[in-house]
Design a protein around this motif. Structure first.
Motif, PDB file in Angstrom:
ATOM      1  N   UNK A   1       0.855  -1.179   0.000  1.00  0.00           N
ATOM      2  CA  UNK A   1       0.000   0.000   0.000  1.00  0.00           C
ATOM      3  C   UNK A   1       0.894   1.233   0.000  1.00  0.00           C
ATOM      4  N   UNK A   2       0.324   2.345  -0.382  1.00  0.00           N
ATOM      5  CA  UNK A   2       1.074   3.581  -0.602  1.00  0.00           C
ATOM      6  C   UNK A   2       1.810   4.043   0.669  1.00  0.00           C
ATOM      7  N   UNK A   3       1.155   4.011   1.808  1.00  0.00           N
ATOM      8  CA  UNK A   3       1.763   4.496   3.050  1.00  0.00           C
ATOM      9  C   UNK A   3       2.996   3.666   3.419  1.00  0.00           C
ATOM     10  N   UNK A   4       2.889   2.354   3.296  1.00  0.00           N
ATOM     11  CA  UNK A   4       4.025   1.493   3.631  1.00  0.00           C
ATOM     12  C   UNK A   4       5.179   1.708   2.644  1.00  0.00           C
ATOM     13  N   UNK A   5       4.855   1.859   1.375  1.00  0.00           N
ATOM     14  CA  UNK A   5       5.891   2.089   0.368  1.00  0.00           C
ATOM     15  C   UNK A   5       6.610   3.419   0.625  1.00  0.00           C
ATOM     16  N   UNK A   6       5.854   4.474   0.933  1.00  0.00           N
ATOM     17  CA  UNK A   6       6.481   5.765   1.239  1.00  0.00           C
ATOM     18  C   UNK A   6       7.387   5.654   2.456  1.00  0.00           C
ATOM     19  N   UNK A   7       6.935   4.942   3.477  1.00  0.00           N
ATOM     20  CA  UNK A   7       7.738   4.784   4.690  1.00  0.00           C
ATOM     21  C   UNK A   7       9.047   4.063   4.390  1.00  0.00           C
TER      22      UNK A   7
END
Length: 162
Positions: free
Chosen positions: A34-40
């Motif tokens: 998911x986007x949030x995990x990838x950004x992190x």
């Protein structure tokens, strides 16, 4: 100072954001995150100075002081191109005593890489090799674009023959 802060100072927030966002989208596509995990994950890796995230075309990397010159014979590497499997680099400022073609007795480049040391075609290295170096300079393509201020000086045509 964090790596992200120094990168922002080096190339600007917009260029860094564009670079990291592209890495996030690539990670999402590869690992279905998911986007949030990838950004992190990407921002954590960038802040740690991970060359797998940071390496890009038009960068100069300098050998770290704690690295043995025998392990990393080129003092400076200029990234000509980032590829899916590594980086094409030109050897820059190989050794103070090296001659103009950087293939003299002081060049310190392993013999099989000397034919690629012409500052244009480069040698392909795995991106992990950059872990022995630190990012010194980065010229993102955004810096090559004309400024918006210059566009305002152009007058639009209002009709035929104007």
């Amino acid at each position: 100072m964090s790596t992200l802060k120094s990168l922002t100072d080096l190339i600007g927030a917009q260029a860094l954001g564009d670079h990291l966002t592209a890495a996030v989208h690539d990670l999402i596509d590869r690992e279905q995150l998911d986007c949030a995990e990838a950004y992190q994950r990407i921002t954590d890796a960038a802040d740690a100075g991970d060359p797998a995230v940071l390496a890009a075309t038009r960068q100069t990397w300098v050998r770290r002081d704690d690295v043995d010159p025998e392990e990393a014979p080129a003092r400076r590497l200029y990234v000509l191109e980032r590829t899916p499997t590594g980086v094409f680099v030109a050897f820059v400022d190989v050794d103070r005593a090296a001659d103009d073609t950087d293939d003299g007795q002081y060049a310190n480049v392993v013999p099989e890489l000397l034919p690629y040391n012409d500052h244009s075609s480069g040698a392909e290295l795995p991106v992990e090799e950059l872990e022995m170096y630190r990012l010194e300079a980065w010229e993102p393509f955004e810096h090559l674009l004309p400024t918006v201020g210059g566009i305002g000086n152009v007058r639009p045509q209002t009709g035929a023959g104007s």
